[in-house]
Design an enzyme around this catalytic site. Structure first.
Site, PDB file in Angstrom:
ATOM      1  N   GLU A   1       0.795  -1.227   0.000  1.00 53.31           N
ATOM      2  CA  GLU A   1       0.000   0.000   0.000  1.00 53.31           C
ATOM      3  C   GLU A   1       0.830   1.281   0.000  1.00 53.31           C
ATOM      4  O   GLU A   1       0.836   2.029   0.994  1.00 53.31           O
ATOM      5  CB  GLU A   1      -0.978   0.006   1.184  1.00 53.31           C
ATOM      6  CG  GLU A   1      -1.938  -1.168   1.182  1.00 53.31           C
ATOM      7  CD  GLU A   1      -3.088  -1.022   2.174  1.00 53.31           C
ATOM      8  OE1 GLU A   1      -3.074  -0.079   2.987  1.00 53.31           O
ATOM      9  OE2 GLU A   1      -4.017  -1.835   2.116  1.00 53.31           O
TER      10      GLU A   1
ATOM     11  N   GLU B   1      -5.586  -8.514   0.684  1.00 59.44           N
ATOM     12  CA  GLU B   1      -6.246  -8.155   1.942  1.00 59.44           C
ATOM     13  C   GLU B   1      -7.705  -7.851   1.661  1.00 59.44           C
ATOM     14  O   GLU B   1      -8.024  -7.124   0.711  1.00 59.44           O
ATOM     15  CB  GLU B   1      -5.645  -6.889   2.586  1.00 59.44           C
ATOM     16  CG  GLU B   1      -4.309  -7.086   3.231  1.00 59.44           C
ATOM     17  CD  GLU B   1      -3.776  -5.797   3.873  1.00 59.44           C
ATOM     18  OE1 GLU B   1      -4.579  -4.916   4.257  1.00 59.44           O
ATOM     19  OE2 GLU B   1      -2.543  -5.684   3.967  1.00 59.44           O
TER      20      GLU B   1
END
Ligand code: FCB
Length: 433
Positions: free
Chosen positions: A165, A348
């Site tokens: 991320e 995720e």
């Protein structure tokens, strides 16, 4: 409401995910101070909580892996703590290396496939102190770290993601100021938006030199919709998309930054950033997608970025994030328009909930999202799905106040209790045998 593995392609990988600093217990094993320890000390986190003990996974990893294996999972997505391996950012800590040796061997003994990430946010504070991602030297230190990881563990892991991320590590941390180091500075943020992608590219090079295993990146996507057709709202949407979603995938896949964001960031970016774009867009072997929510945006008067998030009245998680499973489908389609045949993994997906052990709400979240994944996997090369998270853990700025786990952790006793959602996964996954 059951998980039906037969709805997924053959050999589809089901796993659970965690990250080093969120679970390991950073006080053990000679790890160095991270930017998160520093941020917590300075009041950046809920009740100044930090990852000093967390889930004490450092000492309890065998039991945690047993639970994962018993739950029928195929794979474990975990991360290497940079500050555990390089406490001062430069010198290797043999205890850290030995810990990940034990951890990976224990995965392999249980037939859990190791999906590794290099950077899940635990930068050594010594490097934070010299400017963190705003400083290009830090990028080079990151390359050294990835090289060591790839060399030492490369043969035993399934794959390696450079960065988790990058939006969080750059924009959320240096412009919005919610994550360590907690800055709100457009000039610094713009540098980090570029340097975090350069770190990905430098990490790719370092990993390629040491391992033949697949190397890629994990991006988070929060797709938006506009509150209206007005030019102003459409512009707010375009800027949201450019900064949160397109910046990273466009750089990695096409060597370009989206014009709508570049207009604002470029004046602050490192000189001759263009020369880095080849390194940044070197071919990757897979793309990881993290997905939690989507949002509606509207023009807001006042200061840049002039974006207001407005409620759609959808159900929300304990993070306040609206639940829209169909948005995950849109993300997969949009990512595939950049990545083509490249394998995609949902690295995720999950929800924070207050429901405790009887987490029916989390089960419906998993059911609705995995249904979307199964449907997409018929048309797109989606190869796997990882639950966030294996267990409750240190949720960054929100400390231990948010619980994402399918396993409950009592932080006073460190007792683990599988929640109903764990049993839901287990019932579905063990049908495959
Ligand atoms: C993601 C992070 C992960 C966790 C979840 C809830 O942004 O990668 O570590 O905090 O959100």
């Amino acid at each position: 409401m059951l998980l039906e593995p037969r709805d997924f392609p053959e050999n589809f990988v089901f796993g659970a995910a965690t990250a080093a600093y969120q679970i390991e217990g950073h006080q053990a094993g000679g790890a160095g101070e991270t930017i998160w320890d520093h941020f917590a000390k300075n009041g950046g986190t809920f009740e100044a909580q930090d990852g000093a003990l967390a889930c004490d996974h450092y000492h309890r990893f065998e039991g945690d892996l047993d639970l994962m294996a018993d739950g029928g999972f195929d794979a474990y997505r975990f991360s290497f703590s940079w500050a555990r391996l390089f406490p001062d950012g430069k010198n290797l800590n043999p205890e850290g290396l030995a810990f990940y040796d034990r951890l990976i061997d224990a995965m392999l003994e249980r037939k859990l496939r190791p999906f590794a990430t290099a950077y899940h946010w635990d930068m050594p504070q010594t490097l934070g102190a010299i400017g963190g991602w705003a400083n290009r030297d830090v990028v080079n230190h990151f390359g050294d770290f990835v090289g060591v990881v790839a060399k030492h563990f490369g043969e035993r892991i399934e794959s390696l993601a450079t960065i988790n991320e990058p939006w969080c590590a750059s924009w959320l941390s240096h412009f919005i100021g919610e994550h360590a180091p907690g800055l709100q500075d457009i000039a610094v943020a713009s540098k980090t938006m570029h340097n975090i992608m350069l770190a990905h590219g430098v990490g790719m090079e370092a990993a390629r030199a040491e391992t033949t295993k697949p190397v890629g990146i994990v991006l988070n996507f929060t797709p938006g919709e506009a509150a209206s057709d007005s030019d102003e709202d459409q512009q707010a949407l375009a800027l949201h998309e450019a900064i949160s979603n397109e910046w990273f995938i466009s750089a990695a896949m096409r060597g370009e930054y989206p014009a709508a964001a570049l207009k604002v960031l470029e004046p602050h970016m490192p000189k001759n950033w263009q020369n880095d774009m080849d390194v940044i867009s070197a071919p990757i072997d897979f793309m990881g997608i993290n997905f939690y929510t989507s949002l509606k945006v509207k023009h807001q008067e006042g200061d840049f970025p002039n974006i207001e998030v407005v409620s759609r009245g959808l159900e929300t998680t304990d993070m306040g994030w609206e639940i829209e499973p169909a948005a995950l489908g849109r993300v997969i389609v949009s990512v595939a328009s950049y990545t083509g045949e490249l394998p995609l993994y949902i690295t995720e997906n999950g929800m924070a909930a207050v429901s405790g052990i009887n987490d029916m709400d989390r089960i419906s979240y998993f059911k609705s999202h995995t249904d979307v994944v199964a449907a997409c996997a018929r048309q797109y090369p989606v190869k796997g799905y990882f639950v966030w998270s294996l267990m409750d853990n240190f949720e960054w700025a929100l400390g231990y106040s948010k619980r994402f786990g399918i396993i409950h952790v009592d932080y006073d006793t460190q007792v683990r209790t599988p929640k109903d959602s764990y049993h839901w996964w287990k019932t579905g996954l063990t049908k495959r045998a």
